[in-house]
Design a protein around this motif. Sequence first.
Motif, short mmCIF file in Angstrom:
data_model
loop_
_atom_site.label_atom_id
_atom_site.label_comp_id
_atom_site.label_asym_id
_atom_site.label_seq_id
_atom_site.Cartn_x
_atom_site.Cartn_y
_atom_site.Cartn_z
N ARG A 188 0.71 -1.11 0.04
CA ARG A 188 -0.17 0.07 -0.01
C ARG A 188 0.76 1.27 0.03
O ARG A 188 2.08 1.08 0.37
CB ARG A 188 -0.94 0.02 1.36
CG ARG A 188 -2.04 -1.18 1.30
CD ARG A 188 -2.98 -0.89 2.25
NE ARG A 188 -2.32 -0.54 3.66
CZ ARG A 188 -1.94 -1.63 4.54
NH1 ARG A 188 -2.00 -2.83 4.14
NH2 ARG A 188 -1.43 -1.40 5.71
N GLN A 241 2.62 2.01 3.09
CA GLN A 241 3.78 1.05 3.29
C GLN A 241 4.95 1.27 2.61
O GLN A 241 5.12 1.01 1.50
CB GLN A 241 3.32 -0.46 3.33
CG GLN A 241 2.27 -1.01 4.15
CD GLN A 241 1.82 -2.38 3.56
OE1 GLN A 241 1.22 -2.52 2.35
NE2 GLN A 241 1.93 -3.19 4.64
N GLN A 273 2.04 -12.31 5.05
CA GLN A 273 1.49 -11.14 5.95
C GLN A 273 0.71 -10.10 4.82
O GLN A 273 -0.51 -9.81 5.27
CB GLN A 273 2.59 -10.59 6.59
CG GLN A 273 2.01 -9.24 7.32
CD GLN A 273 3.05 -8.47 7.89
OE1 GLN A 273 4.23 -8.91 8.18
NE2 GLN A 273 2.95 -7.40 8.22
N LEU A 274 1.34 -9.79 3.86
CA LEU A 274 0.60 -8.88 2.80
C LEU A 274 -0.73 -9.40 2.18
O LEU A 274 -1.48 -8.82 2.14
CB LEU A 274 1.72 -8.38 1.73
CG LEU A 274 2.91 -7.56 2.12
CD1 LEU A 274 3.55 -7.12 0.96
CD2 LEU A 274 2.36 -6.62 2.80
N GLN A 275 -0.54 -10.82 1.96
CA GLN A 275 -1.91 -11.54 1.40
C GLN A 275 -3.03 -11.74 2.44
O GLN A 275 -4.10 -11.34 1.97
CB GLN A 275 -1.46 -12.93 1.14
CG GLN A 275 -2.42 -13.67 0.20
CD GLN A 275 -2.21 -15.04 -0.03
OE1 GLN A 275 -1.16 -15.62 0.53
NE2 GLN A 275 -2.75 -15.40 -1.12
N ARG A 276 -2.54 -11.98 3.61
CA ARG A 276 -3.73 -11.72 4.61
C ARG A 276 -4.07 -10.42 4.87
O ARG A 276 -5.44 -10.01 4.99
CB ARG A 276 -3.04 -12.22 6.02
CG ARG A 276 -2.87 -13.64 6.10
CD ARG A 276 -2.59 -14.11 7.58
NE ARG A 276 -1.30 -13.60 8.11
CZ ARG A 276 -0.01 -14.07 7.86
NH1 ARG A 276 0.08 -15.14 7.43
NH2 ARG A 276 0.79 -13.49 8.58
N GLU A 277 -3.41 -9.20 4.85
CA GLU A 277 -3.90 -7.88 4.91
C GLU A 277 -4.64 -7.59 3.68
O GLU A 277 -5.64 -6.87 3.87
CB GLU A 277 -2.70 -6.87 5.13
CG GLU A 277 -2.01 -7.04 6.32
CD GLU A 277 -0.58 -5.97 6.37
OE1 GLU A 277 -0.50 -5.62 5.25
OE2 GLU A 277 0.09 -6.00 7.25
N ALA A 278 -4.43 -7.73 2.35
CA ALA A 278 -5.04 -7.63 1.16
C ALA A 278 -6.56 -8.47 1.38
O ALA A 278 -7.58 -7.74 1.26
CB ALA A 278 -4.57 -8.33 0.00
N ARG A 279 -6.51 -9.52 1.82
CA ARG A 279 -8.04 -10.48 2.04
C ARG A 279 -8.75 -9.71 3.10
O ARG A 279 -10.22 -9.58 2.86
CB ARG A 279 -7.64 -11.84 2.45
CG ARG A 279 -7.01 -12.59 1.18
CD ARG A 279 -6.81 -14.05 1.75
NE ARG A 279 -6.18 -14.83 0.76
CZ ARG A 279 -5.72 -15.83 0.71
NH1 ARG A 279 -5.45 -16.52 2.01
NH2 ARG A 279 -5.42 -16.73 -0.21
N ARG A 280 -8.13 -9.32 4.22
CA ARG A 280 -8.88 -8.35 5.35
C ARG A 280 -9.49 -7.09 4.57
O ARG A 280 -10.76 -6.79 4.89
CB ARG A 280 -8.22 -8.26 6.41
CG ARG A 280 -7.87 -9.35 7.33
CD ARG A 280 -7.33 -8.80 8.75
NE ARG A 280 -5.93 -8.13 8.49
CZ ARG A 280 -4.90 -8.88 8.95
NH1 ARG A 280 -4.91 -10.12 9.21
NH2 ARG A 280 -3.84 -8.13 8.74
N ALA A 281 -8.72 -6.31 3.97
CA ALA A 281 -9.12 -5.16 3.18
C ALA A 281 -10.34 -5.66 2.15
O ALA A 281 -11.30 -4.74 2.15
CB ALA A 281 -8.05 -4.55 2.50
N ASP A 299 -13.39 -6.04 4.27
CA ASP A 299 -14.03 -4.86 4.80
C ASP A 299 -14.92 -4.22 3.77
O ASP A 299 -15.89 -3.53 4.07
CB ASP A 299 -12.83 -4.09 5.45
CG ASP A 299 -12.10 -4.68 6.67
OD1 ASP A 299 -12.83 -5.46 7.23
OD2 ASP A 299 -11.06 -4.18 7.00
#
Length: 247
Positions: free
Chosen positions: A131, A134, A234-242, A245
């Motif tokens: 992002r 980041q 970690q970035l993949q998990r954050e992308a999925r959470r985004a 949302d």
Amino acid sequence: MSENVDVSQPHQVLRTPLEIASTLQLLVNTRAPLTLTFPQQGKSFRTYLVQVDSDRHTLALDEIISHDAAAFLKDGEPYRIESSHGGVLIAWECSSYLRSCTTGGLHCYQMSMPYEVMYFQRRNAFRARLRSAQRIDIYLDGDKLRRNGALRGRLLEISATGCSVSFDGNLEDQLRIGCIYERMSASAPLDVNLTMLEIRHLRYEARIDRTFAGVRFHNLNGLMQRKVQSFVNQLQREARRAENDED
């Protein structure tokens, strides 16, 4: 990265002269670039396959304008050639001597047809894009950059096999496609040090005065591989959470 190849996955090996000749002829017809790499020297050079002679069982490569490459070939250094066609990486190992010759009035190098050629399927490695908030700085250094010093850039995307980075200004004269650079480090939270890499793609955007490069990691040790993969996950998990949302 566009060259995501998992060499641990099953791959097809071509061994008959007819299969090998017809496959390599595709590289001639499409003018696909070849990367000639000397693993023991950590250096790569760009060339093209210009002729496949199935009767004489020989290949002709376009002239490689490099004193280093000529010296390595003269000393009998083993080398690897790879290219791609139709979504598959085509590669073969070489130890045969390249002989100077002329094809169609052009100076080139002639070599023996390989005994086997490997097809590696591309891997659908997840490309994690950072992002805008980041910021991870990367530093590229090595003997090839000694005259101008280390380069500082910014990490844009990363996968288990490579990354995309950008630099201020026009670096097309400093960086070379197919060249291996000895040292790359990245700031926290990735925090990777002393990673060899190969430039696979390079373009300069004059409108914003930035150079964009796609690179492939070389010789990552086990610790660095785990750190890179963990960061990608970690970035993949954050992308999925985004995405969740937004839904």
